[in-house]
Design a protein around this motif. Structure first.
Motif, mmCIF file in Angstrom:
data_model
loop_
_atom_site.group_PDB
_atom_site.id
_atom_site.type_symbol
_atom_site.label_atom_id
_atom_site.label_comp_id
_atom_site.label_asym_id
_atom_site.label_seq_id
_atom_site.Cartn_x
_atom_site.Cartn_y
_atom_site.Cartn_z
ATOM 1 N N MET A 96 0.765 -0.939 0.005
ATOM 2 C CA MET A 96 0.031 0.017 0.058
ATOM 3 C C MET A 96 0.734 1.151 0.028
ATOM 4 O O MET A 96 1.715 1.255 0.433
ATOM 5 C CB MET A 96 -0.940 0.043 1.215
ATOM 6 N N ALA A 97 0.705 2.176 -0.804
ATOM 7 C CA ALA A 97 1.241 3.593 -0.684
ATOM 8 C C ALA A 97 1.026 4.218 0.364
ATOM 9 O O ALA A 97 0.163 4.231 1.037
ATOM 10 C CB ALA A 97 0.663 4.261 -2.038
ATOM 11 N N LYS A 98 2.300 4.908 0.839
ATOM 12 C CA LYS A 98 2.465 5.795 1.749
ATOM 13 C C LYS A 98 2.426 7.408 1.418
ATOM 14 O O LYS A 98 3.184 7.688 0.457
ATOM 15 C CB LYS A 98 3.612 5.301 2.868
ATOM 16 N N ARG A 99 1.965 8.143 2.230
ATOM 17 C CA ARG A 99 2.144 9.515 2.044
ATOM 18 C C ARG A 99 3.326 10.097 2.346
ATOM 19 O O ARG A 99 4.127 9.406 3.370
ATOM 20 C CB ARG A 99 1.100 10.336 2.831
ATOM 21 N N ALA A 100 3.959 11.105 1.860
ATOM 22 C CA ALA A 100 5.306 11.709 2.102
ATOM 23 C C ALA A 100 5.130 12.653 3.249
ATOM 24 O O ALA A 100 6.203 13.108 3.827
ATOM 25 C CB ALA A 100 5.840 12.407 0.658
ATOM 26 N N LEU A 101 4.083 12.977 3.471
ATOM 27 C CA LEU A 101 3.812 14.111 4.757
ATOM 28 C C LEU A 101 4.546 13.566 5.945
ATOM 29 O O LEU A 101 4.529 12.400 6.567
ATOM 30 C CB LEU A 101 2.377 14.325 5.139
ATOM 31 N N GLY A 102 5.515 14.349 6.465
ATOM 32 C CA GLY A 102 6.185 13.971 7.800
ATOM 33 C C GLY A 102 7.753 13.533 7.250
ATOM 34 O O GLY A 102 8.649 13.714 8.137
ATOM 35 N N THR A 103 8.074 13.688 5.867
ATOM 36 C CA THR A 103 9.291 13.258 5.714
ATOM 37 C C THR A 103 10.122 14.600 5.900
ATOM 38 O O THR A 103 9.916 15.815 5.754
ATOM 39 C CB THR A 103 9.525 12.886 3.902
ATOM 40 N N LYS A 104 11.518 14.390 6.578
ATOM 41 C CA LYS A 104 12.281 15.202 6.945
ATOM 42 C C LYS A 104 13.594 15.033 6.214
ATOM 43 O O LYS A 104 14.241 13.948 6.159
ATOM 44 C CB LYS A 104 12.535 15.314 8.413
ATOM 45 N N LEU A 105 14.346 16.276 5.915
ATOM 46 C CA LEU A 105 15.987 16.376 5.541
ATOM 47 C C LEU A 105 16.603 16.911 6.764
ATOM 48 O O LEU A 105 16.285 18.081 7.444
ATOM 49 C CB LEU A 105 15.950 17.224 4.376
ATOM 50 N N LYS A 106 17.519 16.378 7.273
ATOM 51 C CA LYS A 106 18.470 16.507 8.408
ATOM 52 C C LYS A 106 19.739 16.972 7.821
ATOM 53 O O LYS A 106 20.450 15.960 7.346
ATOM 54 C CB LYS A 106 18.295 15.851 9.792
ATOM 55 N N ILE A 107 20.461 17.882 8.612
ATOM 56 C CA ILE A 107 21.800 18.086 8.323
ATOM 57 C C ILE A 107 22.673 17.941 9.660
ATOM 58 O O ILE A 107 22.196 18.297 10.728
ATOM 59 C CB ILE A 107 21.919 19.815 8.001
ATOM 60 N N GLY A 108 23.672 17.112 9.122
ATOM 61 C CA GLY A 108 24.514 16.829 10.374
ATOM 62 C C GLY A 108 24.105 15.489 11.077
ATOM 63 O O GLY A 108 23.046 14.728 10.719
ATOM 64 N N LYS A 109 25.284 14.801 11.814
ATOM 65 C CA LYS A 109 25.098 13.503 12.262
ATOM 66 C C LYS A 109 24.615 13.477 13.664
ATOM 67 O O LYS A 109 23.580 12.935 14.217
ATOM 68 C CB LYS A 109 25.847 12.721 12.059
ATOM 69 N N THR A 156 20.677 13.324 6.198
ATOM 70 C CA THR A 156 19.602 12.003 6.302
ATOM 71 C C THR A 156 18.280 12.600 5.931
ATOM 72 O O THR A 156 17.672 13.677 6.216
ATOM 73 C CB THR A 156 19.355 11.838 8.065
ATOM 74 N N ILE A 157 17.693 11.743 5.074
ATOM 75 C CA ILE A 157 16.175 11.841 4.748
ATOM 76 C C ILE A 157 15.658 10.848 5.510
ATOM 77 O O ILE A 157 15.658 9.668 5.452
ATOM 78 C CB ILE A 157 15.982 11.872 3.067
ATOM 79 N N GLU A 158 14.761 11.433 6.583
ATOM 80 C CA GLU A 158 13.949 10.380 7.285
ATOM 81 C C GLU A 158 12.230 10.460 6.631
ATOM 82 O O GLU A 158 11.670 11.378 6.613
ATOM 83 C CB GLU A 158 13.743 10.985 8.727
ATOM 84 N N PHE A 159 11.897 9.246 6.202
ATOM 85 C CA PHE A 159 10.621 9.195 6.062
ATOM 86 C C PHE A 159 9.673 9.193 7.080
ATOM 87 O O PHE A 159 10.238 8.942 8.414
ATOM 88 C CB PHE A 159 10.498 7.952 5.165
ATOM 89 N N PRO A 160 8.314 9.210 6.987
ATOM 90 C CA PRO A 160 7.358 9.107 8.218
ATOM 91 C C PRO A 160 7.730 7.871 8.918
ATOM 92 O O PRO A 160 8.087 7.058 8.309
ATOM 93 C CB PRO A 160 6.238 9.154 7.368
ATOM 94 N N PRO A 161 7.248 8.083 10.250
ATOM 95 C CA PRO A 161 7.600 6.882 11.197
ATOM 96 C C PRO A 161 6.856 5.406 10.631
ATOM 97 O O PRO A 161 7.508 4.395 10.685
ATOM 98 C CB PRO A 161 6.860 7.390 12.491
ATOM 99 N N GLU A 162 5.896 5.540 9.974
ATOM 100 C CA GLU A 162 5.109 4.356 9.541
ATOM 101 C C GLU A 162 5.880 3.497 8.320
ATOM 102 O O GLU A 162 5.589 2.437 8.028
ATOM 103 C CB GLU A 162 3.484 4.659 9.030
ATOM 104 N N VAL A 163 6.700 4.525 7.834
ATOM 105 C CA VAL A 163 7.636 3.675 6.467
ATOM 106 C C VAL A 163 9.036 3.158 7.185
ATOM 107 O O VAL A 163 9.318 2.027 6.802
ATOM 108 C CB VAL A 163 8.013 4.853 5.455
#
Length: 140
Positions: free
Chosen positions: A1-14, A90-97
């Motif tokens: 099932m397809a997931k929404r992109a809402l909540g995806t984040k780009l973070k700088i640094g580790k 880091t590109i973090e996808f929504p928690p359900e992904v």
């Protein structure tokens, strides 16, 4: 099932990461690989033969609404463009992904735009340096 992109984040640094606010689009990593022609005079059937060569992590295009004072991370992207320093992203996808991309990169483009009918905008491009890592099922 397809997931929404809402909540995806780009973070700088580790260690202490800074999320980039105001993003409307994070392009995916566009991985590719070169090929090396290893065809010989006795290759079967007159077809060329290849082996894999160097891989390229591609680029990550970003778009969003420009607000460097409250749009945390936007000024950091500009500063990285100016310095040319390779940084962790880091590109973090929504928690359900339950997946994320981790990679090093260099900011190769930073642009702003002003249009009468639209909000102030910005765009940036990150060139992936080295091997990216797709972490799945590890929690964000």
């Amino acid at each position: 099932m397809a997931k929404r992109a809402l909540g995806t984040k780009l973070k700088i640094g580790k260690t202490t990461s800074t999320p980039v606010a105001g993003l409307t689009s994070i392009g995916g990593l566009d991985l590719s690989a070169d090929t090396i022609d290893v065809t010989t005079l006795d290759s079967d059937g007159g077809y060329r033969e290849f082996i894999g060569g160097f891989k390229d992590g591609g680029e990550v295009p970003l778009e969003g609404y420009f607000n460097p004072e409250t749009g945390k991370g936007q000024k950091e992207l500009y500063d990285l463009f100016e310095s040319g320093v390779t940084e962790d992203f880091t590109i973090e996808f929504p928690p359900e992904v339950n997946a994320k991309w981790e990679f090093k990169g260099v900011v190769t483009n930073f642009a702003t735009g002003a249009d009468l009918e639209d909000p102030l905008s910005f765009s940036a491009t990150i060139k992936v340096s080295g091997k990216p890592n797709l972490a799945v099922g590890t929690g964000s």
